[in-house]
Design a protein around this motif. Sequence first.
Motif, PDB file in Angstrom:
ATOM      1  N   UNK A 150     -11.589  16.670   3.823  1.00  0.00           N
ATOM      2  CA  UNK A 150     -11.643  17.209   2.469  1.00  0.00           C
ATOM      3  C   UNK A 150     -10.303  17.168   1.741  1.00  0.00           C
ATOM      4  N   UNK A 151      -9.210  17.025   2.463  1.00  0.00           N
ATOM      5  CA  UNK A 151      -7.904  16.956   1.819  1.00  0.00           C
ATOM      6  C   UNK A 151      -7.346  15.551   1.708  1.00  0.00           C
ATOM      7  N   UNK A 152      -8.081  14.556   2.164  1.00  0.00           N
ATOM      8  CA  UNK A 152      -7.590  13.180   2.137  1.00  0.00           C
ATOM      9  C   UNK A 152      -7.463  12.673   0.707  1.00  0.00           C
ATOM     10  N   UNK A 153      -6.433  11.876   0.467  1.00  0.00           N
ATOM     11  CA  UNK A 153      -6.223  11.223  -0.819  1.00  0.00           C
ATOM     12  C   UNK A 153      -6.644   9.758  -0.713  1.00  0.00           C
ATOM     13  N   UNK A 154      -6.917   9.155  -1.854  1.00  0.00           N
ATOM     14  CA  UNK A 154      -7.293   7.735  -1.823  1.00  0.00           C
ATOM     15  C   UNK A 154      -6.173   6.872  -1.270  1.00  0.00           C
ATOM     16  N   UNK A 155      -4.936   7.256  -1.504  1.00  0.00           N
ATOM     17  CA  UNK A 155      -3.824   6.486  -0.947  1.00  0.00           C
ATOM     18  C   UNK A 155      -3.910   6.418   0.573  1.00  0.00           C
ATOM     19  N   UNK A 341      -2.051  -7.744  -3.284  1.00  0.00           N
ATOM     20  CA  UNK A 341      -2.785  -7.092  -2.202  1.00  0.00           C
ATOM     21  C   UNK A 341      -3.454  -5.836  -2.735  1.00  0.00           C
ATOM     22  N   UNK A 342      -4.556  -5.455  -2.132  1.00  0.00           N
ATOM     23  CA  UNK A 342      -5.257  -4.271  -2.647  1.00  0.00           C
ATOM     24  C   UNK A 342      -4.385  -3.021  -2.558  1.00  0.00           C
ATOM     25  N   UNK A 343      -3.456  -2.994  -1.652  1.00  0.00           N
ATOM     26  CA  UNK A 343      -2.554  -1.847  -1.532  1.00  0.00           C
ATOM     27  C   UNK A 343      -1.683  -1.664  -2.779  1.00  0.00           C
ATOM     28  N   UNK A 344      -1.602  -2.684  -3.623  1.00  0.00           N
ATOM     29  CA  UNK A 344      -0.841  -2.574  -4.877  1.00  0.00           C
ATOM     30  C   UNK A 344      -1.743  -2.311  -6.072  1.00  0.00           C
ATOM     31  N   UNK A 345      -3.020  -2.041  -5.845  1.00  0.00           N
ATOM     32  CA  UNK A 345      -3.968  -1.908  -6.951  1.00  0.00           C
ATOM     33  C   UNK A 345      -3.679  -0.707  -7.852  1.00  0.00           C
ATOM     34  N   UNK A 346      -2.924   0.265  -7.351  1.00  0.00           N
ATOM     35  CA  UNK A 346      -2.575   1.417  -8.191  1.00  0.00           C
ATOM     36  C   UNK A 346      -1.680   1.028  -9.353  1.00  0.00           C
TER      37      UNK A 346
END
Length: 487
Positions: A150-155, A341-346
Amino acid sequence: MKTTYSDASAATSGSSGSFTASVATSVATSAAAPSAITEAPASYDAFGSLAGLASRVTGVVLVPGDDGYEAERTGFQSGHVHRPSVIVGADTAADVVAAVRYARANGLPVSVQSTGHGLTAPSDGGVLVSTRRMDEVRVDAEACTVWAGAGALWADVIEEAAPHGLAPVNGSSPGVGVVGYTLGGGLGILGREFGYASDRVRLVEVVTADGALRWVTPEREPGLFGALLGGGHGLGVVTGLEFELVPVARVYGGQLVFGADLMDEALAAYLAWTEDLPDALTSSVGLIVYPDVPAVPGHLRGRYLAQIRIAYTGPAAEGERLVAPLRAVGPRVADTLRDMPYTASHTIHQDPETPHAYDGDSVLLSGLDAAELREVIALTGPDAPMMTVVQLNHLGGALAAGGGSVGHRDARYLLRLLSPLDGTDVASVRALHARVRAALAPRALGRSVNFLFGDHGDAVADAYEEDVYRRLAATKALYDPENLFRA
């Protein structure tokens, strides 16, 4: 440090939740709540002591005046802040069970907060369950699924999924909590291809108002499962989700930014462009008047800009071909489209990371033309009485299908309004937002529940079709007839 104060419980009055007790109890039902993983106790008498609560919780229990109370109640949204009588900073689902049983024993309402991005109705008294410590993320690469606490972030989920060539259906900000976002549906940067985040959920772990811990699936308690996914705020405390990941390792994306001199042309081109796009391309437009202050980069200060944000999972060369009509509008203030890369999608949206005060509204639209969008600009642009950030999301594709309780899936666009509250009162903000909504009334289908920032009261019903709202009210009546949970 855990609080061990007296057994006295503060009296409290909570603000109304998504589905009020009066609505919920008006729905007749004779069904008994299904069995649970952890059954509710026969009596709650043993759970009424604050000292007893502190002894059962492995996390923290805080009351006003305790060290850590202010930090624990404060989230990303600083304009609407919870003021609970008791905070339970939960480490585990068992802590949440203890908090709910304590609240029930004392007749106190319960609110929940992870990051506090989408805070709607702040609690005044009662019990606040803070879930930010429950941040476990476990990826099953073979099954293409993930468990998120419940405390997880999308990152957190993006980072854990990426080594396996997988990605979640997350939103534009990596700092948003997984659970709250998903319970409201979850409109992501790949939404047109993969649907709402709630469409990907397989299992919900939730503590209901009877103090029972349940594992809810489409096969086990299908009514509650469907209600939680899109209408889940106020039905319980979700302690974790299992959901599907998608096979995405990179995207072609970024921004095309146009200045005020080309804004009309750029927006007209965007609306025409969205008439015929592959589902693999999801986009939005942000309209913002940047303040002329030192914190803003010099080349942006005082400028009114249209930012077209794009995420495309197809080949970069095809992405270049698809965006050519937009580039043809003319010179851009910025053009950041690239393969990443998807890790840079933010970096596509570049959402702010600093907590701040804001209020917001939204309207789901059956369509939109350039003249109507110009009217929005006239109300919210440089001549507006206050700063208002406008975002227009292109919907359709996979967002139009799926189950759960996400409302108005037939909408073609979502227009979102957000205004900072620093130096501006809520009433003035909402009056301006109401004028925008009135201008778009002929196209309006409803609101988006995830983009109602601040307590909008009965407006939340506008986020659902009438039959869906009745079903949600019936589920609330069955699982929380006393309106313990306040969204």
